[in-house]
Motif scaffolding. Structure first.
Motif, PDB file in Angstrom:
ATOM      1  N   LEU A   1      -3.691  45.057 -26.171  1.00  0.00           N
ATOM      2  CA  LEU A   1      -4.884  45.639 -25.557  1.00  0.00           C
ATOM      3  C   LEU A   1      -5.356  44.758 -24.408  1.00  0.00           C
ATOM      4  O   LEU A   1      -5.694  43.589 -24.611  1.00  0.00           O
ATOM      5  CB  LEU A   1      -5.992  45.776 -26.601  1.00  0.00           C
ATOM      6  CG  LEU A   1      -5.648  46.616 -27.842  1.00  0.00           C
ATOM      7  CD1 LEU A   1      -6.715  46.451 -28.905  1.00  0.00           C
ATOM      8  CD2 LEU A   1      -5.477  48.084 -27.467  1.00  0.00           C
ATOM      9  N   VAL A   2      -5.390  45.315 -23.216  1.00  0.00           N
ATOM     10  CA  VAL A   2      -5.704  44.550 -22.006  1.00  0.00           C
ATOM     11  C   VAL A   2      -7.038  45.022 -21.441  1.00  0.00           C
ATOM     12  O   VAL A   2      -7.200  46.202 -21.092  1.00  0.00           O
ATOM     13  CB  VAL A   2      -4.592  44.714 -20.957  1.00  0.00           C
ATOM     14  CG1 VAL A   2      -4.879  43.843 -19.737  1.00  0.00           C
ATOM     15  CG2 VAL A   2      -3.232  44.363 -21.561  1.00  0.00           C
TER      16      VAL A   2
ATOM     17  N   ASN B   1      -8.219  37.095 -14.808  1.00  0.00           N
ATOM     18  CA  ASN B   1      -8.991  37.854 -13.811  1.00  0.00           C
ATOM     19  C   ASN B   1      -9.067  37.119 -12.468  1.00  0.00           C
ATOM     20  O   ASN B   1     -10.119  37.069 -11.835  1.00  0.00           O
ATOM     21  CB  ASN B   1     -10.415  38.149 -14.310  1.00  0.00           C
ATOM     22  CG  ASN B   1     -10.472  39.362 -15.219  1.00  0.00           C
ATOM     23  OD1 ASN B   1      -9.446  39.948 -15.554  1.00  0.00           O
ATOM     24  ND2 ASN B   1     -11.677  39.738 -15.624  1.00  0.00           N
ATOM     25  N   ARG B   2      -7.931  36.548 -12.056  1.00  0.00           N
ATOM     26  CA  ARG B   2      -7.914  35.792 -10.809  1.00  0.00           C
ATOM     27  C   ARG B   2      -7.063  36.429  -9.721  1.00  0.00           C
ATOM     28  O   ARG B   2      -7.333  36.276  -8.533  1.00  0.00           O
ATOM     29  CB  ARG B   2      -7.429  34.362 -11.077  1.00  0.00           C
ATOM     30  CG  ARG B   2      -8.500  33.475 -11.724  1.00  0.00           C
ATOM     31  CD  ARG B   2      -9.635  33.273 -10.739  1.00  0.00           C
ATOM     32  NE  ARG B   2     -10.755  32.532 -11.289  1.00  0.00           N
ATOM     33  CZ  ARG B   2     -11.930  33.060 -11.585  1.00  0.00           C
ATOM     34  NH1 ARG B   2     -12.113  34.369 -11.430  1.00  0.00           N
ATOM     35  NH2 ARG B   2     -12.920  32.318 -12.036  1.00  0.00           N
TER      36      ARG B   2
ATOM     37  N   ALA C   1      -0.790  39.623 -14.102  1.00  0.00           N
ATOM     38  CA  ALA C   1       0.383  40.326 -14.620  1.00  0.00           C
ATOM     39  C   ALA C   1       1.410  39.331 -15.154  1.00  0.00           C
ATOM     40  O   ALA C   1       2.043  39.580 -16.187  1.00  0.00           O
ATOM     41  CB  ALA C   1       1.001  41.200 -13.538  1.00  0.00           C
ATOM     42  N   ALA C   2       1.568  38.203 -14.473  1.00  0.00           N
ATOM     43  CA  ALA C   2       2.506  37.181 -14.942  1.00  0.00           C
ATOM     44  C   ALA C   2       2.043  36.601 -16.271  1.00  0.00           C
ATOM     45  O   ALA C   2       2.848  36.356 -17.180  1.00  0.00           O
ATOM     46  CB  ALA C   2       2.648  36.083 -13.895  1.00  0.00           C
ATOM     47  N   TYR C   3       0.731  36.378 -16.388  1.00  0.00           N
ATOM     48  CA  TYR C   3       0.194  35.866 -17.649  1.00  0.00           C
ATOM     49  C   TYR C   3       0.433  36.874 -18.775  1.00  0.00           C
ATOM     50  O   TYR C   3       0.891  36.506 -19.869  1.00  0.00           O
ATOM     51  CB  TYR C   3      -1.303  35.573 -17.518  1.00  0.00           C
ATOM     52  CG  TYR C   3      -1.931  35.173 -18.830  1.00  0.00           C
ATOM     53  CD1 TYR C   3      -1.775  33.883 -19.328  1.00  0.00           C
ATOM     54  CD2 TYR C   3      -2.640  36.096 -19.600  1.00  0.00           C
ATOM     55  CE1 TYR C   3      -2.314  33.517 -20.548  1.00  0.00           C
ATOM     56  CE2 TYR C   3      -3.179  35.741 -20.823  1.00  0.00           C
ATOM     57  CZ  TYR C   3      -3.015  34.452 -21.291  1.00  0.00           C
ATOM     58  OH  TYR C   3      -3.539  34.096 -22.508  1.00  0.00           O
ATOM     59  N   LEU C   4       0.131  38.148 -18.517  1.00  0.00           N
ATOM     60  CA  LEU C   4       0.319  39.170 -19.546  1.00  0.00           C
ATOM     61  C   LEU C   4       1.792  39.297 -19.911  1.00  0.00           C
ATOM     62  O   LEU C   4       2.141  39.455 -21.090  1.00  0.00           O
ATOM     63  CB  LEU C   4      -0.228  40.514 -19.061  1.00  0.00           C
ATOM     64  CG  LEU C   4      -0.071  41.685 -20.024  1.00  0.00           C
ATOM     65  CD1 LEU C   4      -0.783  41.412 -21.341  1.00  0.00           C
ATOM     66  CD2 LEU C   4      -0.599  42.971 -19.387  1.00  0.00           C
ATOM     67  N   ALA C   5       2.672  39.198 -18.919  1.00  0.00           N
ATOM     68  CA  ALA C   5       4.109  39.279 -19.192  1.00  0.00           C
ATOM     69  C   ALA C   5       4.548  38.154 -20.124  1.00  0.00           C
ATOM     70  O   ALA C   5       5.398  38.362 -21.002  1.00  0.00           O
ATOM     71  CB  ALA C   5       4.894  39.227 -17.885  1.00  0.00           C
TER      72      ALA C   5
ATOM     73  N   ILE D   1      -1.123  46.251 -16.344  1.00  0.00           N
ATOM     74  CA  ILE D   1      -0.020  46.707 -17.189  1.00  0.00           C
ATOM     75  C   ILE D   1       1.016  47.466 -16.376  1.00  0.00           C
ATOM     76  O   ILE D   1       2.192  47.538 -16.782  1.00  0.00           O
ATOM     77  CB  ILE D   1      -0.494  47.566 -18.386  1.00  0.00           C
ATOM     78  CG1 ILE D   1      -1.000  48.949 -17.940  1.00  0.00           C
ATOM     79  CG2 ILE D   1      -1.542  46.827 -19.212  1.00  0.00           C
ATOM     80  CD1 ILE D   1      -1.239  49.912 -19.105  1.00  0.00           C
ATOM     81  N   THR D   2       0.629  48.016 -15.242  1.00  0.00           N
ATOM     82  CA  THR D   2       1.586  48.691 -14.375  1.00  0.00           C
ATOM     83  C   THR D   2       2.658  47.713 -13.910  1.00  0.00           C
ATOM     84  O   THR D   2       3.825  48.077 -13.762  1.00  0.00           O
ATOM     85  CB  THR D   2       0.874  49.300 -13.156  1.00  0.00           C
ATOM     86  OG1 THR D   2      -0.041  50.304 -13.602  1.00  0.00           O
ATOM     87  CG2 THR D   2       1.857  49.931 -12.185  1.00  0.00           C
ATOM     88  N   VAL D   3       2.259  46.463 -13.689  1.00  0.00           N
ATOM     89  CA  VAL D   3       3.200  45.434 -13.244  1.00  0.00           C
ATOM     90  C   VAL D   3       3.875  44.754 -14.439  1.00  0.00           C
ATOM     91  O   VAL D   3       5.105  44.673 -14.511  1.00  0.00           O
ATOM     92  CB  VAL D   3       2.483  44.390 -12.363  1.00  0.00           C
ATOM     93  CG1 VAL D   3       3.459  43.312 -11.907  1.00  0.00           C
ATOM     94  CG2 VAL D   3       1.845  45.062 -11.151  1.00  0.00           C
ATOM     95  N   ALA D   4       3.073  44.270 -15.390  1.00  0.00           N
ATOM     96  CA  ALA D   4       3.629  43.563 -16.551  1.00  0.00           C
ATOM     97  C   ALA D   4       4.454  44.480 -17.437  1.00  0.00           C
ATOM     98  O   ALA D   4       5.314  44.015 -18.192  1.00  0.00           O
ATOM     99  CB  ALA D   4       2.501  42.930 -17.364  1.00  0.00           C
ATOM    100  N   GLY D   5       4.222  45.771 -17.328  1.00  0.00           N
ATOM    101  CA  GLY D   5       4.957  46.732 -18.145  1.00  0.00           C
ATOM    102  C   GLY D   5       6.433  46.812 -17.837  1.00  0.00           C
ATOM    103  O   GLY D   5       7.186  47.468 -18.557  1.00  0.00           O
TER     104      GLY D   5
END
Length: 241
Positions: free
Chosen positions: A11-12, A43-44, A50-54, A76-80
């Motif tokens: 959940l993001v 949030n930076r 996206a890299a952090y979420l990945a 999520i569009t990127v990290a997905g």
């Protein structure tokens, strides 16, 4: 993967919020026996977040369903694009196209209420003599703009506990659009400030769309509907195996 063999749901949260915005959704998913991870985005910057979420996604064994609210939808569009992500769920979110920024998408909206309510703050940038700029929503305008149908007491707490977002996050361009290769579901918050922008992104992405009469913070205003949509994605991925 959870012990039940179901995909893990990540959940993001969006801008001006944190993972507590999913407080009414998480208990329902846990009761289903679904593994849940709710990370805190820096949030930076779009690419940095996206890299952090990945990195979070890569640490999860088994398939993942990524759920992104608002700005979290762009992330999520990127990290997905990570290999173990099997599905994307957008909640009042922004399904960016490759090479597109949040500013590009928001330019499709004629509603300027949120833009006029943003308050800039300076923050130190490590290794730079030039401070960065981050944004929050004016506390007195936050409830009406993004949480009109959320419990007033909760909205008041959210207003004074916002997680700021760097202004530069709005100009970062998505290097990839994961919805091109992953199935996606999208919830339009019809009472939001720019539902037409949400709808446009979903339609372009071929997303399975659900509309609800809700403010921007749909996870707190309509948690049952949000859980239903996430369950639909989880079931679809579990059936594929």
């Amino acid at each position: 993967m959870s012990e039940s063999g179901k995909p893990t749901v990540v959940l993001v949260h969006g801008a001006f919020a944190d993972a507590s915005s999913y407080a009414r959704v998480i208990p329902e998913l846990l009761a289903d026996g679904v593994g849940v991870v709710a990370p805190a985005l820096p949030n930076r910057s779009l690419l940095g977040d996206a890299a952090y979420l990945a990195s979070v996604v890569r640490a999860i064994p088994g398939p993942v369903v990524l759920v992104g609210h608002s700005y979290g939808g762009a992330v999520i569009t990127v990290a997905g694009a990570e290999d173990n992500v099997r599905a994307l769920v957008y909640l009042a979110g922004f399904a960016l196209e490759e090479g597109e920024s949040l500013n590009d998408m928001l330019s499709r909206s004629s509603d300027t209420r949120l833009a006029s309510a943003l308050v800039p703050w300076s923050f130190p940038v490590e290794g730079s003599a030039t401070p960065g700029t981050e944004l929050t929503v004016a506390v007195d305008r936050f409830p009406a703009l993004v949480a009109a149908d959320v419990d007033p007491g909760v909205a008041a707490v959210l207003a004074v506990s916002q997680r700021p977002v760097a202004a530069s996050a709005f100009s970062g361009k998505a290097p990839v659009a994961a919805w091109r290769t992953k199935p996606s579901w999208g919830m339009v918050a019809a009472a939001d400030l720019n539902p037409e922008v949400e709808r446009f992104g979903y339609e372009r992405a071929g997303t399975t769309i659900v509309e609800v009469d809700s403010s921007h913070l749909v996870m707190l205003a309509q948690p049952k509907r949000v859980v239903e949509l996430i369950r639909e994605a989880v079931r679809a991925i579990a059936e594929v195996g």
